[in-house]
Design a protein around this motif. Structure first.
Motif, PDB file in Angstrom:
ATOM      1  N   THR A  71       7.878  -1.650  -4.207  1.00 48.95           N
ATOM      2  CA  THR A  71       6.445  -1.233  -3.042  1.00 48.95           C
ATOM      3  C   THR A  71       6.816  -3.451  -2.003  1.00 48.95           C
ATOM      4  OG1 THR A  71       5.557   0.195  -4.900  1.00 48.95           O
ATOM      5  CG2 THR A  71       3.849  -1.009  -3.162  1.00 48.95           C
ATOM      6  N   LYS A  72       6.874  -2.950  -1.057  1.00 49.71           N
ATOM      7  CA  LYS A  72       6.463  -3.613  -0.296  1.00 49.71           C
ATOM      8  C   LYS A  72       5.647  -4.562   0.193  1.00 49.71           C
ATOM      9  CE  LYS A  72      11.477  -3.672   0.623  1.00 49.71           C
ATOM     10  NZ  LYS A  72      11.362  -3.239  -0.039  1.00 49.71           N
ATOM     11  N   PHE A  73       5.458  -5.992  -0.347  1.00 42.58           N
ATOM     12  CA  PHE A  73       3.925  -6.649   0.254  1.00 42.58           C
ATOM     13  C   PHE A  73       3.957  -7.677   0.174  1.00 42.58           C
ATOM     14  CE2 PHE A  73       4.055  -7.496  -4.474  1.00 42.58           C
ATOM     15  CZ  PHE A  73       4.097  -8.508  -4.230  1.00 42.58           C
ATOM     16  N   ASP A  74       3.904  -8.805   1.842  1.00 42.66           N
ATOM     17  CA  ASP A  74       4.111  -9.715   1.984  1.00 42.66           C
ATOM     18  C   ASP A  74       3.955 -10.878   1.465  1.00 42.66           C
ATOM     19  OD1 ASP A  74       5.281  -8.484   4.875  1.00 42.66           O
ATOM     20  OD2 ASP A  74       3.325  -8.133   5.590  1.00 42.66           O
ATOM     21  N   SER A  75       2.981 -11.219   0.813  1.00 40.51           N
ATOM     22  CA  SER A  75       2.161 -12.613  -0.008  1.00 40.51           C
ATOM     23  C   SER A  75       1.563 -11.853  -0.833  1.00 40.51           C
ATOM     24  CB  SER A  75       2.250 -13.015   0.885  1.00 40.51           C
ATOM     25  OG  SER A  75       0.283 -12.614   1.862  1.00 40.51           O
ATOM     26  N   LEU A  76       1.500 -12.347  -1.424  1.00 35.15           N
ATOM     27  CA  LEU A  76       0.235 -12.740  -2.801  1.00 35.15           C
ATOM     28  C   LEU A  76      -1.078 -14.656  -3.207  1.00 35.15           C
ATOM     29  CD1 LEU A  76      -1.682 -11.466  -5.563  1.00 35.15           C
ATOM     30  CD2 LEU A  76       0.683 -12.590  -6.732  1.00 35.15           C
ATOM     31  N   ILE A  77      -2.014 -13.979  -2.690  1.00 34.77           N
ATOM     32  CA  ILE A  77      -2.624 -15.364  -3.049  1.00 34.77           C
ATOM     33  C   ILE A  77      -3.903 -15.448  -3.779  1.00 34.77           C
ATOM     34  CG2 ILE A  77      -4.375 -16.746  -1.254  1.00 34.77           C
ATOM     35  CD1 ILE A  77      -2.999 -13.499   0.409  1.00 34.77           C
ATOM     36  N   ILE A  78      -3.593 -16.195  -4.268  1.00 33.78           N
ATOM     37  CA  ILE A  78      -5.189 -16.385  -6.128  1.00 33.78           C
ATOM     38  C   ILE A  78      -5.823 -16.907  -5.757  1.00 33.78           C
ATOM     39  CG2 ILE A  78      -5.105 -16.540  -8.026  1.00 33.78           C
ATOM     40  CD1 ILE A  78      -1.989 -15.152  -8.721  1.00 33.78           C
ATOM     41  N   ALA A  79      -7.058 -16.915  -5.425  1.00 38.52           N
ATOM     42  CA  ALA A  79      -7.905 -17.835  -4.796  1.00 38.52           C
ATOM     43  C   ALA A  79      -8.681 -16.840  -5.098  1.00 38.52           C
ATOM     44  CB  ALA A  79      -7.900 -17.753  -3.745  1.00 38.52           C
ATOM     45  N   PRO A  80      -9.995 -18.058  -6.306  1.00 38.60           N
ATOM     46  CA  PRO A  80      -9.518 -19.028  -6.964  1.00 38.60           C
ATOM     47  C   PRO A  80      -7.829 -18.807  -7.817  1.00 38.60           C
ATOM     48  CG  PRO A  80     -11.262 -18.358  -8.190  1.00 38.60           C
ATOM     49  CD  PRO A  80     -11.113 -17.729  -6.433  1.00 38.60           C
TER      50      PRO A  80
END
Ligand SMILES: Cc1cc2nc3c(=O)[nH]c(=O)nc-3n(C[C@H](O)[C@H](O)[C@H](O)COP(=O)(O)O)c2cc1C
Length: 180
Positions: A71-80
């Motif tokens: 499954t394509k996704f561009d980015s993962l941002i874990i915040a916080p």
């Protein structure tokens, strides 16, 4: 597509502001402790936060589509990002959807932005941060740019979210650059 994950560290507002700036165009995963912290720290309910996302995943759902590298996704941002989640990712543990998607981001060489919140930092966590940075993750601590002279917490939050958006290539006006 950007995946925003909010884990159980202080600073839930960072993930919420990021979702606002991505204007409904992000997938969202929230950990159990993050749900409690959203209610405790911010003026938002968990349901309100979930409504800001295009799609919401359950952190326990390890059979979700994004738990697979196909499954394509561009980015993962874990915040916080909690130090627990950060340390698990560095060790290759994918025991919930956030850590599993992070391990996919690393193996598929997709963008992984980690906004760790803890102070002070133990040698364990410093070592894990170094390892993750060496593996290609971006470690972006939510530290104020004191030289921009922030007046309120919103200024600091906007600066950090602006820095995340810079790395995602998303235009914004959340902070003004340094002017000598
Ligand atoms: C109010 C509150 C604030 C917390 N703040 C932090 C924090 O800033 N950093 C951190 O690493 N853990 C923090 N924790 C502890 C984590 O929530 C806990 O270690 C949890 O297991 C993390 O798991 P998760 O990343 O899956 O949410 C906090 C917990 C609570 C209840």
């Amino acid at each position: 597509m950007n995946v925003v994950a909010i884990s159980g560290a202080s600073g839930a507002i960072l993930g919420i502001r990021l979702l606002e700036e991505l204007r409904g165009e992000a997938y969202l995963i929230i950990s159990k402790n993050a749900e409690k912290i959203i209610e405790y720290e911010t003026g938002y309910s968990v349901d309100e936060v979930k409504r800001m996302a295009k799609r919401v995943y359950n952190n326990d759902d390890l059979s979700a589509d994004i738990a697979s590298g196909t499954t394509k996704f561009d980015s993962l941002i874990i915040a916080p990002c909690s130090t627990t989640t950060l340390s698990k990712i560095a060790c290759g543990i994918g025991d919930n959807l956030i850590t599993r998607v992070a391990s996919i981001a690393l193996k598929e060489r997709r963008k992984l932005i980690i906004v760790p919140r803890e102070t002070p930092l133990s040698p364990v966590v410093l070592k894990r941060m170094y390892e993750l940075s060496s593996m290609g993750a971006l470690i972006l601590p939510p530290e104020p740019a004191f030289y921009l002279k922030p007046k309120k917490i919103e200024d600091v939050v906007n600066y950090i979210v602006g820095k995340i958006l810079d790395h995602l290539g998303v235009e914004h006006e959340l902070y003004s650059p340094y002017e000598p």
